[in-house]
Design an enzyme around this catalytic site. Structure first.
Site, PDB file in Angstrom:
ATOM      1  CG  ASP A 126     -86.544  36.688  96.233  1.00 62.03           C
ATOM      2  OD1 ASP A 126     -87.320  35.791  96.585  1.00 62.03           O
ATOM      3  OD2 ASP A 126     -85.330  36.506  96.010  1.00 62.03           O
TER       4      ASP A 126
ATOM      5  CE1 TYR B 165     -79.763  35.090  96.227  1.00 57.87           C
ATOM      6  CE2 TYR B 165     -81.619  36.567  96.534  1.00 57.87           C
ATOM      7  CZ  TYR B 165     -81.101  35.384  96.056  1.00 57.87           C
ATOM      8  OH  TYR B 165     -81.919  34.507  95.409  1.00 57.87           O
TER       9      TYR B 165
ATOM     10  CE  LYS C 180     -84.805  33.095  97.464  1.00 60.32           C
ATOM     11  NZ  LYS C 180     -84.564  34.555  97.437  1.00 60.32           N
TER      12      LYS C 180
ATOM     13  CG  HIS D 259     -81.203  29.884  98.839  1.00 58.37           C
ATOM     14  ND1 HIS D 259     -80.522  31.057  99.088  1.00 58.37           N
ATOM     15  CD2 HIS D 259     -81.438  29.892  97.508  1.00 58.37           C
ATOM     16  CE1 HIS D 259     -80.363  31.732  97.965  1.00 58.37           C
ATOM     17  NE2 HIS D 259     -80.904  31.031  96.991  1.00 58.37           N
TER      18      HIS D 259
END
Length: 315
Positions: free
Chosen positions: A47, A52, A81, A112
């Protein structure tokens, strides 16, 4: 090899334990090493997200593992996302994600957050002036286009409340396959799980241990006397009990640790059996929301201080 999966509403499968790749340090080499180790342990779901900053590392590690014969691409599930500044153009956003990953497609693409930020906002804690009105109908149309173009195998959402899910379904041509939300024994998301079950939407739990190690998380879940007692009863760890509880609800769980011992421990939750009395005891635990939005509300003046409104209908 451990490879337990669940089937989504479009017939695609999802491994029920996923490895989250968010890291405050965001060190590419550390992330790549952890993913390679995870693959050897049996992890098959990875994921990531644009915000990120780990997509490049995830792609590098997975491509190398495939090249080395550790795993086949069709056995790997990759989730990323749509960041909140890209609602105006999900197709381009996903194409850029694919470039960073070095992949032709991903398995699951999620919205997201159900909030929109101005196009230049590429940082996780926005300011008051960074927000703009969300046109979810336009966003979801773009997500469906990603699916039509073969850029992803499935589309879904993240951090959507029951109300947000029902609003989305008023105009969606494609029902989301997943709603990824914070869920753990102290925030059980009962109403949301019921609504998602009604529409065949799989609930995937992030921070299934309460987010220890994150700025907004605590060890409250794994330190709880009930969780500790059940762990001792089964000769397991508190983390395994919390993860197994999530799996018992029919949810998948996204764990986040780059520590080899903890990674192995988390996979051990697949083998733990909780009995009826264990589940009854866990349901006695006082619910407490431990989420990013609450942490942000105490650390910034941005509109994220109101993110709790997204969840008011869950109680």
């Amino acid at each position: 090899m451990i490879n337990y999966q669940t089937t989504l509403n479009n017939g695609e499968t999802l491994p029920i334990i996923g490895m989250g790749t968010y890291s405050g340090e965001n060190d590419r080499e550390t992330t790549e090493t952890a993913i390679r180790t995870a693959i050897k342990m049996g992890y098959r779901h990875f994921d990531t997200a644009k915000i990120y900053g780990s997509e490049v590392a995830v792609g590098n590690a997975l491509r190398r593992a495939i090249h080395d014969g550790l795993v086949e691409r069709e056995d790997i599930h990759v989730t990323s996302k749509l960041w909140s500044s890209d609602h105006h153009d999900p197709v381009t956003a996903l194409q850029q994600t694919l470039q960073r990953l070095g992949m032709e497609y991903i398995d699951l693409y999620l919205v997201h957050w159900p909030v929109a930020l101005k196009p230049w906002v590429d940082y996780p804690i926005p300011a008051e002036e960074d927000f703009e009105e969300l046109d979810m109908e336009n966003t979801w149309s773009g997500m469906e286009k990603c699916l039509e173009m073969g850029l992803c195998r499935s589309i879904g959402v993240s951090n959507f409340s029951s109300t947000k899910i029902q609003h989305l379904l008023d105009f969606a041509c494609v029902t989301p396959v997943v709603n990824q939300v914070e869920m753990h024994p102290m925030w059980r998301q009962r109403k949301l799980r019921s609504i998602c079950r009604e529409y065949g939407i799989h609930v995937s739990a992030y921070s299934p241990l309460g987010g220890p190690g994150n700025a907004w998380g605590t060890t409250t879940v794994v330190d709880h006397p009930i969780i500790q007692s059940i762990a001792q009863k089964h000769d397991a760890t508190p983390a395994q009990v919390a993860l197994r509880w999530g799996l018992c609800q029919g949810s998948s769980v996204i764990v986040k640790s780059f520590n080899m011992r903890r990674m192995k421990e988390n996979m051990g939750a697949l083998h733990l059996k909780l009995d009826e009395w264990d589940l009854i005891d866990i349901n006695k635990m006082e619910e407490r929301k431990i989420m990013r939005g609450e942490w942000l509300s105490n650390h910034t003046t941005s509109p994220y201080r109101n993110i709790q409104e997204l969840w008011d209908d869950e109680i």
